[in-house]
Each structure stands twice: as C-alpha cells, then as structure tokens.
Design a protein around this motif. Sequence first.
Motif, PDB file in Angstrom:
ATOM      1  N   GLY A 149       0.805  -1.215   0.000  1.00 23.93           N
ATOM      2  CA  GLY A 149       0.000   0.000   0.000  1.00 23.93           C
ATOM      3  C   GLY A 149       0.836   1.262   0.000  1.00 23.93           C
ATOM      4  O   GLY A 149       0.305   2.358  -0.042  1.00 23.93           O
ATOM      5  N   ALA A 150       2.176   1.130   0.034  1.00 27.47           N
ATOM      6  CA  ALA A 150       3.068   2.297   0.019  1.00 27.47           C
ATOM      7  C   ALA A 150       4.287   1.958  -0.813  1.00 27.47           C
ATOM      8  O   ALA A 150       4.938   0.931  -0.588  1.00 27.47           O
ATOM      9  CB  ALA A 150       3.482   2.680   1.439  1.00 27.47           C
ATOM     10  N   ASP A 151       4.589   2.795  -1.786  1.00 27.85           N
ATOM     11  CA  ASP A 151       5.703   2.547  -2.692  1.00 27.85           C
ATOM     12  C   ASP A 151       7.011   2.963  -2.019  1.00 27.85           C
ATOM     13  O   ASP A 151       7.680   3.910  -2.415  1.00 27.85           O
ATOM     14  CB  ASP A 151       5.503   3.317  -3.995  1.00 27.85           C
ATOM     15  N   GLY A 152       7.368   2.232  -0.942  1.00 35.83           N
ATOM     16  CA  GLY A 152       8.564   2.575  -0.184  1.00 35.83           C
ATOM     17  C   GLY A 152       9.676   1.578  -0.413  1.00 35.83           C
ATOM     18  O   GLY A 152       9.756   0.913  -1.443  1.00 35.83           O
ATOM     19  N   MET A 153      10.540   1.436   0.602  1.00 35.62           N
ATOM     20  CA  MET A 153      11.696   0.561   0.473  1.00 35.62           C
ATOM     21  C   MET A 153      11.273  -0.900   0.343  1.00 35.62           C
ATOM     22  O   MET A 153      11.894  -1.681  -0.367  1.00 35.62           O
ATOM     23  CB  MET A 153      12.617   0.733   1.673  1.00 35.62           C
ATOM     24  N   ASN A 154      10.206  -1.293   1.046  1.00 32.81           N
ATOM     25  CA  ASN A 154       9.717  -2.669   0.997  1.00 32.81           C
ATOM     26  C   ASN A 154       8.353  -2.709   0.306  1.00 32.81           C
ATOM     27  O   ASN A 154       7.326  -2.526   0.954  1.00 32.81           O
ATOM     28  CB  ASN A 154       9.599  -3.253   2.407  1.00 32.81           C
ATOM     29  N   PRO A 155       8.323  -2.948  -1.004  1.00 31.28           N
ATOM     30  CA  PRO A 155       7.030  -3.001  -1.695  1.00 31.28           C
ATOM     31  C   PRO A 155       6.237  -4.250  -1.347  1.00 31.28           C
ATOM     32  O   PRO A 155       5.031  -4.300  -1.578  1.00 31.28           O
ATOM     33  CB  PRO A 155       7.422  -2.994  -3.176  1.00 31.28           C
ATOM     34  N   TYR A 156       6.900  -5.287  -0.796  1.00 29.65           N
ATOM     35  CA  TYR A 156       6.225  -6.536  -0.447  1.00 29.65           C
ATOM     36  C   TYR A 156       6.231  -6.745   1.061  1.00 29.65           C
ATOM     37  O   TYR A 156       7.200  -6.430   1.749  1.00 29.65           O
ATOM     38  CB  TYR A 156       6.932  -7.723  -1.101  1.00 29.65           C
ATOM     39  N   TRP A 157       5.160  -7.358   1.546  1.00 32.43           N
ATOM     40  CA  TRP A 157       5.068  -7.700   2.966  1.00 32.43           C
ATOM     41  C   TRP A 157       6.049  -8.817   3.318  1.00 32.43           C
ATOM     42  O   TRP A 157       6.757  -8.734   4.323  1.00 32.43           O
ATOM     43  CB  TRP A 157       3.652  -8.161   3.302  1.00 32.43           C
ATOM     44  N   VAL A 158       6.047  -9.885   2.514  1.00 32.55           N
ATOM     45  CA  VAL A 158       6.861 -11.049   2.871  1.00 32.55           C
ATOM     46  C   VAL A 158       7.722 -11.584   1.726  1.00 32.55           C
ATOM     47  O   VAL A 158       8.785 -12.161   1.988  1.00 32.55           O
ATOM     48  CB  VAL A 158       5.974 -12.207   3.403  1.00 32.55           C
ATOM     49  N   TYR A 159       7.298 -11.440   0.495  1.00 29.70           N
ATOM     50  CA  TYR A 159       8.006 -12.083  -0.619  1.00 29.70           C
ATOM     51  C   TYR A 159       9.461 -11.605  -0.685  1.00 29.70           C
ATOM     52  O   TYR A 159       9.740 -10.408  -0.672  1.00 29.70           O
ATOM     53  CB  TYR A 159       7.314 -11.796  -1.956  1.00 29.70           C
ATOM     54  N   GLY A 160      10.378 -12.564  -0.752  1.00 26.75           N
ATOM     55  CA  GLY A 160      11.793 -12.258  -0.854  1.00 26.75           C
ATOM     56  C   GLY A 160      12.414 -11.749   0.432  1.00 26.75           C
ATOM     57  O   GLY A 160      13.566 -11.310   0.438  1.00 26.75           O
ATOM     58  N   ARG A 161      11.674 -11.801   1.544  1.00 27.35           N
ATOM     59  CA  ARG A 161      12.144 -11.210   2.786  1.00 27.35           C
ATOM     60  C   ARG A 161      12.362 -12.249   3.898  1.00 27.35           C
ATOM     61  O   ARG A 161      12.320 -11.934   5.081  1.00 27.35           O
ATOM     62  CB  ARG A 161      11.155 -10.137   3.267  1.00 27.35           C
ATOM     63  N   GLY A 162      12.622 -13.496   3.518  1.00 26.65           N
ATOM     64  CA  GLY A 162      12.873 -14.530   4.511  1.00 26.65           C
ATOM     65  C   GLY A 162      14.017 -14.142   5.444  1.00 26.65           C
ATOM     66  O   GLY A 162      15.059 -13.676   5.013  1.00 26.65           O
ATOM     67  N   GLY A 163      13.815 -14.327   6.749  1.00 25.32           N
ATOM     68  CA  GLY A 163      14.827 -13.989   7.736  1.00 25.32           C
ATOM     69  C   GLY A 163      14.776 -12.550   8.211  1.00 25.32           C
ATOM     70  O   GLY A 163      15.467 -12.181   9.169  1.00 25.32           O
ATOM     71  N   GLN A 164      13.953 -11.722   7.578  1.00 30.47           N
ATOM     72  CA  GLN A 164      13.811 -10.331   7.981  1.00 30.47           C
ATOM     73  C   GLN A 164      12.620 -10.180   8.939  1.00 30.47           C
ATOM     74  O   GLN A 164      11.851 -11.114   9.158  1.00 30.47           O
ATOM     75  CB  GLN A 164      13.622  -9.442   6.757  1.00 30.47           C
ATOM     76  N   ALA A 165      12.477  -8.982   9.484  1.00 32.73           N
ATOM     77  CA  ALA A 165      11.405  -8.730  10.452  1.00 32.73           C
ATOM     78  C   ALA A 165      10.070  -8.525   9.747  1.00 32.73           C
ATOM     79  O   ALA A 165       9.983  -7.826   8.730  1.00 32.73           O
ATOM     80  CB  ALA A 165      11.736  -7.505  11.297  1.00 32.73           C
ATOM     81  N   CYS A 166       9.031  -9.138  10.277  1.00 33.50           N
ATOM     82  CA  CYS A 166       7.672  -8.936   9.783  1.00 33.50           C
ATOM     83  C   CYS A 166       7.261  -7.490  10.069  1.00 33.50           C
ATOM     84  O   CYS A 166       7.437  -6.992  11.185  1.00 33.50           O
ATOM     85  CB  CYS A 166       6.724  -9.899  10.485  1.00 33.50           C
ATOM     86  N   MET A 167       6.704  -6.824   9.088  1.00 30.23           N
ATOM     87  CA  MET A 167       6.302  -5.431   9.263  1.00 30.23           C
ATOM     88  C   MET A 167       5.014  -5.312  10.076  1.00 30.23           C
ATOM     89  O   MET A 167       4.639  -4.219  10.485  1.00 30.23           O
ATOM     90  CB  MET A 167       6.134  -4.752   7.903  1.00 30.23           C
ATOM     91  N   ARG A 168       4.369  -6.427  10.327  1.00 28.11           N
ATOM     92  CA  ARG A 168       3.138  -6.401  11.114  1.00 28.11           C
ATOM     93  C   ARG A 168       3.406  -6.712  12.583  1.00 28.11           C
ATOM     94  O   ARG A 168       2.946  -6.006  13.475  1.00 28.11           O
ATOM     95  CB  ARG A 168       2.135  -7.394  10.524  1.00 28.11           C
ATOM     96  N   CYS A 169       4.170  -7.788  12.869  1.00 17.57           N
ATOM     97  CA  CYS A 169       4.369  -8.208  14.259  1.00 17.57           C
ATOM     98  C   CYS A 169       5.817  -8.152  14.714  1.00 17.57           C
ATOM     99  O   CYS A 169       6.099  -8.404  15.886  1.00 17.57           O
ATOM    100  CB  CYS A 169       3.826  -9.626  14.450  1.00 17.57           C
ATOM    101  N   ARG A 170       6.748  -7.847  13.788  1.00 21.18           N
ATOM    102  CA  ARG A 170       8.186  -7.765  14.058  1.00 21.18           C
ATOM    103  C   ARG A 170       8.816  -9.128  14.312  1.00 21.18           C
ATOM    104  O   ARG A 170       9.986  -9.201  14.705  1.00 21.18           O
ATOM    105  CB  ARG A 170       8.499  -6.824  15.229  1.00 21.18           C
ATOM    106  N   GLY A 171       8.086 -10.212  14.128  1.00 21.08           N
ATOM    107  CA  GLY A 171       8.688 -11.536  14.200  1.00 21.08           C
ATOM    108  C   GLY A 171       9.543 -11.786  12.965  1.00 21.08           C
ATOM    109  O   GLY A 171       9.569 -10.981  12.032  1.00 21.08           O
ATOM    110  N   ILE A 172      10.236 -12.917  12.931  1.00 22.30           N
ATOM    111  CA  ILE A 172      11.107 -13.238  11.805  1.00 22.30           C
ATOM    112  C   ILE A 172      10.323 -14.009  10.745  1.00 22.30           C
ATOM    113  O   ILE A 172       9.652 -15.009  11.041  1.00 22.30           O
ATOM    114  CB  ILE A 172      12.320 -14.071  12.271  1.00 22.30           C
TER     115      ILE A 172
END
Length: 280
Positions: free
Chosen positions: A219-242
């Motif tokens: 919903g925002a054309d920022g640094m992370n255009p995707y919630w989860v795709y390609g972001r394995g091992g990174q922090a969840c933008m919703r709950c901050r879990g991995i």
Amino acid sequence: MPEGDTVFRTARRLEAALAGRVLSVSDFRVPAHATLSLVDWMVESVVSRGKHLLIRTRPPARVSAPPLSIHSHLLMEGHWDVYATGERWRSPAFKARAVLGNTAFTAVGFDLGFLHVLRTNEEVEVIGHLGPDPLGHSWDPDEAVRRLLADPLRPIGLALLDQRLLCGLGNVYRSELLFVARVHPRTPTGEVEDLHHLVDLAHRLLNANKDRARRVTTGADGMNPYWVYGRGGQACMRCRGILSKESLAESDRSAERDIYFCASCQGSTVRIGESNRNHP
C-alpha cells in the motif's frame, strides 16, 4: 517476475503499438515458425489471459488464409519490448524470438518461454484450460472459488499457483495474498475460513497493480514493496517476528517453489475476516 499484472501491461503496450496497423516486419526466430511471414497482415488486437499473451492478426484481402494468433508465454525471464522503428534494442539480438514491426513501432519478444502461432479460432486449445482471470472482462469469483474447492485437502499455497483454478497468480502474489489474509500456506483449501474474501483480494491486488510500473502490495511505494516475498529472515512489518521461507511442493515434489510467510501472523487458526480489509 512476470505475473498476471505484468502480462496485462505488456498486452496494453503491444496493443497501442501494433493494433490497427499493417505489419511491415515479421521475423520468427524459432524453428517451428522460421519460414512464416506475416508481412502485410493486420494486427487486430492484443490480449492477455493470465500469464498468456495473444497477438491476433488477419491476412490481407488477397491472401486466402484464416486469421492467426501469436501465442507467447514469458515464463521467468521473457519480455516484450516496444521501440520506435529504427531505435536501438535494449537487449541483445540473439535473445530475440520474435520481431513484429510497422512504420512507426517495432515489438521484440526476448527470451520468451514459448512462442507458437495458431489459428485464432483454435485459441481455446491453448488457453481453454485456464481458470478465471482477475484482470479479465469475464472475471467470475464464484467459479474461482468452485474450482479451488474441487480438491479441499490441497494446501492453499499450492492451489493458488494452479492456473487451471485461478490464472495470473505467481509466487509473489500467492505469498502476499496469504500474508494479508493471515492464512498459513499449508492450510487445506477446504479449511480456509473465507475463500471468497481471498479470491476477492486477489482481484483487488492485481487490479491495484495493473497500472503501476513497480508492483506494490504493502500500500506504500517505499523501500519494501512486499510484505513477505523475498524477505525470509527479515522482520515482519506487522508483528516484528522473523519471516519464514520454506519449499512447498506437491507430493511428487515436481514443482517445488519457495514461499514466504510469517508463522506468527499466519497461524492456521487465524481467520481471513481478521485481515486488513483496507488493503488496496
């Protein structure tokens, strides 16, 4: 990676450059059609169906032949570029599989997954098996749900990639859809609480991106255009879990693909109705 929104935009660019114009250049660089020439043929339309692209042509009046469709699929690396006639190509010529041009524009298909020319009235043989297209004029969400439920024990993370059930979705969209809907990818399709909402979300997401040069699902054309795709091992933008990355395949492991998800946000007991319905 090319998914339904990418192919939709490609069809629109080709339509603007080729439709209603007579071909002055026709060059098929695949063995099956190396001797075929469509010079002087008219391009009538260009349409997408899921991940498939069809360029429809008709012969000049002096030629006794049926209308033909140029059927291509981009697979992972393919793309069609449009140039002003005479403009230098941005990709090397040895990667070109088809060149179609008129006095104003040249369209070049590079690294196409496959390229086939067939009679237009036989298109059903190559796309008739496809499920409802979220970007199509005849989009039918009820039919999409019916097809998905035909195998209720199949994990939803696998069902969403089956083009016979719902076409146009690839690995990006299935990961993002399931995250936004808070559904674990291994949930049996028949146990998804609100499958109609998931199908509607697919329709909304693809339509939100069909006019964007850069796909965005957050919903925002920022640094992370995707919630989860390609972001394995990174922090969840919703709950901050991995975020997790796992392989998901049918029992014979014939089509194993990585899927990204948040084990915390996408627990199998979380209902789709609890997802963020303000998402684009």
